[in-house]
Design a protein around this motif. Structure first.
Motif, PDB file in Angstrom:
ATOM      1  N   THR A   1      -4.939  -5.334  -0.766  1.00  0.00           N
ATOM      2  CA  THR A   1      -4.146  -4.350  -0.027  1.00  0.00           C
ATOM      3  C   THR A   1      -4.277  -2.953  -0.640  1.00  0.00           C
TER       4      THR A   1
ATOM      5  N   ALA B   1       0.812  -1.218   0.000  1.00  0.00           N
ATOM      6  CA  ALA B   1       0.000   0.000   0.000  1.00  0.00           C
ATOM      7  C   ALA B   1       0.847   1.272   0.000  1.00  0.00           C
TER       8      ALA B   1
ATOM      9  N   GLY C   1      -7.170   0.109  -0.160  1.00  0.00           N
ATOM     10  CA  GLY C   1      -7.166   1.190   0.811  1.00  0.00           C
ATOM     11  C   GLY C   1      -6.457   2.448   0.350  1.00  0.00           C
TER      12      GLY C   1
ATOM     13  N   GLU D   1      -5.646   6.074  -0.882  1.00  0.00           N
ATOM     14  CA  GLU D   1      -6.336   7.346  -0.706  1.00  0.00           C
ATOM     15  C   GLU D   1      -6.809   7.882  -2.053  1.00  0.00           C
TER      16      GLU D   1
ATOM     17  N   ALA E   1     -12.438  -3.551  -0.474  1.00  0.00           N
ATOM     18  CA  ALA E   1     -13.183  -2.343  -0.130  1.00  0.00           C
ATOM     19  C   ALA E   1     -14.542  -2.255  -0.786  1.00  0.00           C
TER      20      ALA E   1
END
Length: 447
Positions: A107, A73, A110, A112, A145
């Protein structure tokens, strides 16, 4: 740049070490705790000249290893260097690679809204298989997500994560035994991506390597980049089999194939490299890649005749070596030395080594086989625990009725008096490494 490399086999370890040497911060990810521990201690899990020195220099500093994918990430890009083994029909198995891609996608879910994620396939996969890996990557995103919503804003930031995540390909062209040098001084760098921002990121990655040097950079789409890799290896494999086919004819005509091909290699349309005839090619790349290309062709209705012939010629060479031995001695119940077990000098890799069919053929003939290799003995012992192994080439030759040279290690050229300890000094050379001399019966495979 911050880089993660998923998979610490031959390609992944070389990639991680060389990128660290180039000044990048690298995290190597592998599921095997023993491999991770070795890397963190500065030791390579494979035999490759120069690799241990790089790991010793950068382990614990610019290079560290872990079993966790958490660092993905925070990386500028993530390489997938997972094995794609051959299936029974010659195709490749991308299940492990797809599973890794899915984990990476989970992974990266997430990220941004102002971040982009770049995943790069370093593994060798056929062009149609890229879609399978891409699907697995985005399945992982959904798992992580559920980020299937959001509208694209057209500039690749914000909005749907699919607009901010790119899958590229960057095939390797490394030769085992000289992989570090090949990475640091490549003939070419091939970058496959459909996204300008991803191309820019990849070019920045390679800046320390290409700076001030005339190294060609090929910029194309992901599928074409991988086809370049396959075409490259297929061309080299075919060149070897052509040299072997012509070499076999030379042998029948009583002509020295090496003298012939030395002259042929002077033609700048052909070149001298990969014209050394002998017992054939092996390793993890040429056999696997040619078979995968043949299988992929058959899957779309095309049977590649020339590639089929390339494989047929290559598969025939070990038997021709054994037939030359048969012409001089009956090996049933007799000791026969096999000199060279690795598929080429400079490595301990025995995958598709020509020593394997040679040993199988000797065992079928009832011979008592003793093998020797400077670095690959333990790997071959796992494949053939029933044969004997010598600590030196001279020990392998002692009391043998014949010797077969399968790998062209330099030390074999300096054996000299060791042949005098053979019961019958019959030497069948598959790599043109032994000099003809008084006191031995010498046969070259194609000369």
């Amino acid at each position: 740049m911050k880089v993660t490399v998923v998979g610490s086999g031959y390609v992944g370890t070389t990639l991680a070490a060389c990128l660290a040497e180039a000044g990048h911060e690298v995290v190597a990810i592998d599921i095997d705790p023993e491999v991770v521990s070795a890397l963190n201690e500065g030791h390579a899990p494979i035999h490759e000249p120069g690799l241990d020195a790089l790991l010793e220099r950068h382990a614990g500093d610019r290079l560290r290893a872990t079993t966790s994918a958490d660092d993905v990430a925070d990386s500028d890009l993530t390489f997938l260097a997972i094995g794609t083994p051959s299936t029974e029909d010659g195709d490749i198995d991308v299940s492990a690679l797809s599973a890794a891609a899915r984990d990476v996608g989970t992974t990266l879910a997430g990220l941004e809204p102002d971040e982009r994620g770049l995943v790069v396939i370093k593994s060798t996969v056929t062009p149609p298989s890229i879609a399978t890996v891409r699907e697995a990557l985005f399945d992982g995103v959904a798992d992580g997500a559920g980020d299937e919503g959001g509208e694209s804003n057209g500039n690749g930031t914000g909005g749907c994560l699919r607009d901010r995540l790119s899958l590229a390909t960057n095939p390797e062209f490394l030769r085992q035994g000289s992989a570090v040098a090949d990475f640091q001084s490549p003939d070419k760098i091939v970058l496959g991506t459909d996204d300008e921002w991803a191309l820019d990121r990849l070019e920045r990655l390679y800046e320390p390597i290409v700076a001030g040097r005339e190294i060609p950079i090929v910029r194309t789409d992901p599928e074409t980049a991988m086809m370049i890799k396959y075409a490259n290896n297929a061309a080299l494999a075919t060149k070897i089999s052509l040299a072997n086919d012509l070499g076999n004819l030379c042998k029948e005509f009583g002509v020295d194939a090496y003298e012939v091909m030395a002259a042929v290699g002077l033609d700048d349309r052909i070149g001298e490299r990969f014209l050394r005839s002998g017992v054939g090619y092996g390793g993890s790349c040429f056999p696997k890649d040619v078979d995968a290309l043949r299988a992929a062709g058959r899957a779309v209705g095309y049977d590649p005749a020339l590639l089929n012939a390339t494989v047929a010629v290559n598969d025939r060479q070990p038997e021709r070596l054994l037939e030359l031995l048969d012409a001089h001695v009956d090996v049933a119940g007799e000791r026969v030395a096999v000199l060279g077990l690795a598929f080429k000098p400079g490595t301990d890799d025995i995958r598709n080594s020509r020593a394997i069919p040679v040993i199988e053929g000797l065992l079928e003939r009832g011979a008592e086989v003793v093998g020797y290799d400077p670095v690959a003995t333990e790997r071959m012992r796992g494949r053939f625990p029933e044969i004997a192994y010598a600590d030196t080439a001279a020990d392998a030759l002692a009391d043998a009725v014949g010797a077969l040279v399968v790998t062209d290690w330099d030390e074999f050229a300096a054996l000299d008096d060791a042949f005098d300890t053979m019961a019958t000094p019959v030497v069948i050379d598959g790599r043109r490494v032994i000099e003809r001399r008084e006191g031995i019966t010498y046969e070259g495979l194609t000369w």
